[in-house]
Scaffold this motif. Structure first.
Motif, mmCIF file in Angstrom:
data_model
loop_
_atom_site.group_PDB
_atom_site.id
_atom_site.type_symbol
_atom_site.label_atom_id
_atom_site.label_comp_id
_atom_site.label_asym_id
_atom_site.label_seq_id
_atom_site.Cartn_x
_atom_site.Cartn_y
_atom_site.Cartn_z
ATOM 1 N N ALA A 198 0.894 -1.143 0.014
ATOM 2 C CA ALA A 198 -0.088 0.145 0.050
ATOM 3 C C ALA A 198 0.865 1.360 -0.037
ATOM 4 N N VAL A 199 0.597 2.095 -0.905
ATOM 5 C CA VAL A 199 1.346 3.345 -1.028
ATOM 6 C C VAL A 199 1.367 4.272 0.291
ATOM 7 N N PRO B 94 1.987 -1.756 -6.405
ATOM 8 C CA PRO B 94 1.321 -0.730 -5.576
ATOM 9 C C PRO B 94 -0.243 -1.181 -5.445
ATOM 10 N N ILE B 95 -0.568 -1.375 -4.119
ATOM 11 C CA ILE B 95 -1.959 -1.967 -3.864
ATOM 12 C C ILE B 95 -2.842 -0.829 -3.158
ATOM 13 N N ILE B 96 -4.201 -0.995 -3.306
ATOM 14 C CA ILE B 96 -5.160 -0.035 -2.842
ATOM 15 C C ILE B 96 -5.897 -0.781 -1.944
ATOM 16 N N SER C 279 -6.170 2.742 2.475
ATOM 17 C CA SER C 279 -5.245 3.609 1.785
ATOM 18 C C SER C 279 -5.560 4.625 1.651
ATOM 19 N N GLU D 47 -3.941 6.906 -3.439
ATOM 20 C CA GLU D 47 -4.033 6.404 -4.855
ATOM 21 C C GLU D 47 -3.398 6.881 -5.895
ATOM 22 N N VAL E 145 3.982 6.767 -10.682
ATOM 23 C CA VAL E 145 4.512 5.259 -11.212
ATOM 24 C C VAL E 145 5.755 5.485 -12.002
ATOM 25 N N GLU F 7 1.215 -1.025 -12.543
ATOM 26 C CA GLU F 7 0.197 -0.081 -12.237
ATOM 27 C C GLU F 7 -0.366 -0.532 -11.013
ATOM 28 N N PRO F 8 -0.974 0.316 -10.261
ATOM 29 C CA PRO F 8 -1.652 0.212 -8.977
ATOM 30 C C PRO F 8 -3.030 -0.654 -9.153
#
Length: 235
Positions: free
Chosen positions: A80-81, A104-106, A110, A113, A119, A143-144
């Motif tokens: 998670a960013v 990157p995960i949401i 989170s 985004e 990125v 990409e997320p």
């Protein structure tokens, strides 16, 4: 330390073009005529070239260079960013340590985004980090994606670990495999539903130590532990 440039199209005994920015970089570093330069493609190949001293954007790749050893296990970090520039620091450090892929995960909690420009920035940071640390493989940064979507992809890995205080410490037995995914959640933690979904999907909970770590710290520590343990596992 050898000056190194990233050229994804690099091939042995072929002339390659370098960017104007890279030409300026050579001037700033005061590279002289006859100096040797390393050219790496980010996919595990590196070649030697001789700087001509001319204002040119072309270099002839003369011979392959023996590479530094990569980690024995391919590691994907799904994270998670975090807020601010902390993701920049994470990308730099895990690229130096030996991560293979960054996703990157949401998550439900989170706070960031990331957009496409972010990125692309991280991809440049990864290239710069690998250039500095003499690593010839640049990690991919995807990409997320949503956390639920991430869980649908985990079957391709030998082991998938969720870094969480409720888990048990990583051991060298965890690393005796070709591929691992590490998942690190947001500052506000995973929701109970997300943890249940991860367990149901087959993830294992692992602890990184007795203290509560920031997201980027957890990512760096996790990659460092896996790389260190994988070296022990294969000795």
């Amino acid at each position: 330390m050898r000056v190194r440039l990233y050229v994804p199209e690099a091939e042995n005994n072929k002339e390659v073009a370098i960017s104007k920015e890279q030409v300026r970089h050579l001037k700033v570093l005061r590279v002289k005529e006859g100096d040797k330069i390393g050219i790496f493609d980010g996919k595990g190949h590196e070649f030697e070239a001789t700087y001509s001293g001319k204002v040119s954007d072309k270099l002839l790749l003369e011979r392959p260079i023996r590479l530094r050893e990569e980690p024995r296990v391919k590691i994907t970090l799904a994270i998670a960013v975090p807020k601010g520039a902390r993701m920049d620091v994470l990308v730099e450090k895990v690229s130096e340590i030996g991560v293979s892929n960054i996703v990157p995960i949401i998550c439900s909690r989170s706070v960031v985004e990331p957009r496409e420009a972010k990125v692309e920035r991280w991809r440049k940071i990864a290239i710069e980090a690998c250039s500095q640390c003499e690593r010839s493989i640049v990690p991919t940064i995807s990409e997320p994606i949503k956390f639920a979507e991430l869980l649908s992809t985990i079957k391709q890995y030998n082991h998938v670990f969720v870094c969480h205080m409720t888990g048990t410490p990583l051991t060298k037995e965890h690393c005796e495999c070709p591929s691992i995914m590490l998942i690190v959640g947001p500052e506000g933690d995973f929701t109970p539903a997300e943890l249940d979904a991860a367990k149901e999907a087959g993830c294992t909970m692992v602890s990184l130590g007795p203290t509560i770590l920031r997201t980027e710290t957890a990512g760096i520590v996790a990659i460092g532990q896996i790389v260190g343990l994988s070296q022990k596992a294969y000795k």
